[in-house]
Design a protein around this motif. Structure first.
Motif, PDB file in Angstrom:
ATOM      1  N   UNK A   3       0.842  -1.067  -0.048  1.00 33.75           N
ATOM      2  CA  UNK A   3       0.024  -0.185   0.053  1.00 33.75           C
ATOM      3  C   UNK A   3       1.044   1.236  -0.074  1.00 33.75           C
ATOM      4  N   UNK A   4       0.387   2.205  -0.716  1.00 36.08           N
ATOM      5  CA  UNK A   4       1.149   3.227  -0.972  1.00 36.08           C
ATOM      6  C   UNK A   4       0.308   4.563  -0.591  1.00 36.08           C
ATOM      7  N   UNK A  32      12.942  -0.608  -1.888  1.00 35.04           N
ATOM      8  CA  UNK A  32      12.249  -0.131  -3.024  1.00 35.04           C
ATOM      9  C   UNK A  32      13.135   1.179  -3.205  1.00 35.04           C
ATOM     10  N   UNK A  33      13.114   1.413  -4.832  1.00 34.28           N
ATOM     11  CA  UNK A  33      13.405   2.749  -5.336  1.00 34.28           C
ATOM     12  C   UNK A  33      11.949   3.580  -5.171  1.00 34.28           C
ATOM     13  N   UNK A  34      12.213   4.833  -4.639  1.00 36.01           N
ATOM     14  CA  UNK A  34      10.842   5.400  -4.923  1.00 36.01           C
ATOM     15  C   UNK A  34      10.959   6.792  -5.573  1.00 36.01           C
ATOM     16  N   UNK A  35       9.658   7.109  -6.165  1.00 36.09           N
ATOM     17  CA  UNK A  35       9.587   8.140  -7.176  1.00 36.09           C
ATOM     18  C   UNK A  35       8.442   9.001  -6.934  1.00 36.09           C
ATOM     19  N   UNK A  36       8.629  10.285  -7.323  1.00 43.13           N
ATOM     20  CA  UNK A  36       7.389  11.015  -7.136  1.00 43.13           C
ATOM     21  C   UNK A  36       7.016  11.630  -8.780  1.00 43.13           C
ATOM     22  N   UNK A  37       5.855  11.491  -9.100  1.00 43.82           N
ATOM     23  CA  UNK A  37       5.155  12.034 -10.410  1.00 43.82           C
ATOM     24  C   UNK A  37       4.186  12.979 -10.140  1.00 43.82           C
ATOM     25  N   UNK A  93      -0.116  15.121  -7.299  1.00 43.88           N
ATOM     26  CA  UNK A  93       1.368  14.453  -6.948  1.00 43.88           C
ATOM     27  C   UNK A  93       0.917  13.015  -6.511  1.00 43.88           C
ATOM     28  N   UNK A  94       1.730  12.093  -7.292  1.00 42.60           N
ATOM     29  CA  UNK A  94       1.537  10.527  -6.945  1.00 42.60           C
ATOM     30  C   UNK A  94       2.983  10.162  -6.491  1.00 42.60           C
ATOM     31  N   UNK A  95       3.063   9.073  -5.444  1.00 43.65           N
ATOM     32  CA  UNK A  95       4.275   8.567  -5.010  1.00 43.65           C
ATOM     33  C   UNK A  95       4.234   7.160  -5.715  1.00 43.65           C
ATOM     34  N   UNK A  96       5.210   6.417  -5.996  1.00 44.52           N
ATOM     35  CA  UNK A  96       5.446   5.368  -6.635  1.00 44.52           C
ATOM     36  C   UNK A  96       6.658   4.317  -6.068  1.00 44.52           C
ATOM     37  N   UNK A  97       6.680   3.363  -6.057  1.00 44.71           N
ATOM     38  CA  UNK A  97       7.650   2.200  -5.611  1.00 44.71           C
ATOM     39  C   UNK A  97       7.745   1.244  -6.601  1.00 44.71           C
ATOM     40  N   UNK A 113       5.951  -0.151 -10.005  1.00 46.21           N
ATOM     41  CA  UNK A 113       4.884  -1.244  -9.693  1.00 46.21           C
ATOM     42  C   UNK A 113       3.885  -0.740  -8.658  1.00 46.21           C
ATOM     43  N   UNK A 114       4.028   0.115  -7.811  1.00 39.41           N
ATOM     44  CA  UNK A 114       3.020   0.230  -7.095  1.00 39.41           C
ATOM     45  C   UNK A 114       2.742   1.893  -6.832  1.00 39.41           C
ATOM     46  N   UNK A 115       1.441   2.218  -6.753  1.00 40.48           N
ATOM     47  CA  UNK A 115       1.181   3.655  -6.865  1.00 40.48           C
ATOM     48  C   UNK A 115       0.274   4.077  -5.868  1.00 40.48           C
TER      49      UNK A 115
END
Length: 125
Positions: A3-4, A32-37, A93-97, A113-115
Motif C-alpha cells: 500500500x502506498x 524499494x526505489x521511490x519516485x514522485x510524479x 502528485x503521486x508517489x510510486x515504488x 510497480x505500486x502507486x
C-alpha cells in the motif's frame, strides 16, 4: 500486498512551501526505489524526482533546485519538500515504488510497480 499512501497536499501561494509524505506498507521499504510524479489537468503524468535504495537522488529539470526528495527507512516514508512553488507546479502528485534492480533510480512511470492515490497541490498566483 503493498500500500502506498500520500499526504501533505494543499493550497499554497506562489513562493510558498509544502512537504509531501508517502508511507509504504506491506514489504521491506528499504528494498524499494521511490519516485514522485505529477499530473496537471489535461497533461500527461510526468516524473518529478526519485530516490534510490542508497539514497541517491535524481530530479526532473523543472523542479531541480526547488524540490528535495528524501527517505526515512525507519518510518517507511519518502518525502518531497517543495519550496519556491510556482503556479505551474499545480498538479496531483503521486508517489510510486519499484523493486526493480539494475539502476539507482527510474524516471518512467511504467517502471514503477505500486502507486498511491495522489494528493492535490494547488499553487495560487
Amino acid at each position: 500486498q503493498v500500500h502506498v499512501v500520500e499526504s501533505g497536499g494543499g493550497l499554497v501561494q506562489a513562493g510558498g512551501s509544502l512537504r509531501l509524505s508517502c508511507v509504504v506498507s506491506g514489504r521491506t521499504f528499504s528494498a524499494y526505489i521511490m519516485g514522485w510524479f505529477r499530473q496537471a489537468p489535461g497533461k500527461e503524468r510526468e516524473f518529478v524526482a526519485a530516490i534510490g535504495r542508497n539514497a541517491l537522488t535524481y530530479y526532473a529539470e523543472s523542479p531541480k533546485g526547488r524540490f528535495t526528495i528524501s527517505r526515512d527507512n525507519a518510518k517507511n516514508t519518502v518525502y518531497l519538500q517543495m519550496n519556491s512553488l510556482k503556479p505551474e507546479d499545480t498538479a496531483v502528485y503521486y508517489c510510486a515504488a519499484t523493486g526493480n534492480f539494475g539502476r539507482s533510480w527510474y524516471a518512467r512511470s511504467d517502471e514503477y510497480d505500486y502507486w498511491g492515490q495522489g494528493t492535490q497541490v494547488t499553487v495560487s498566483s
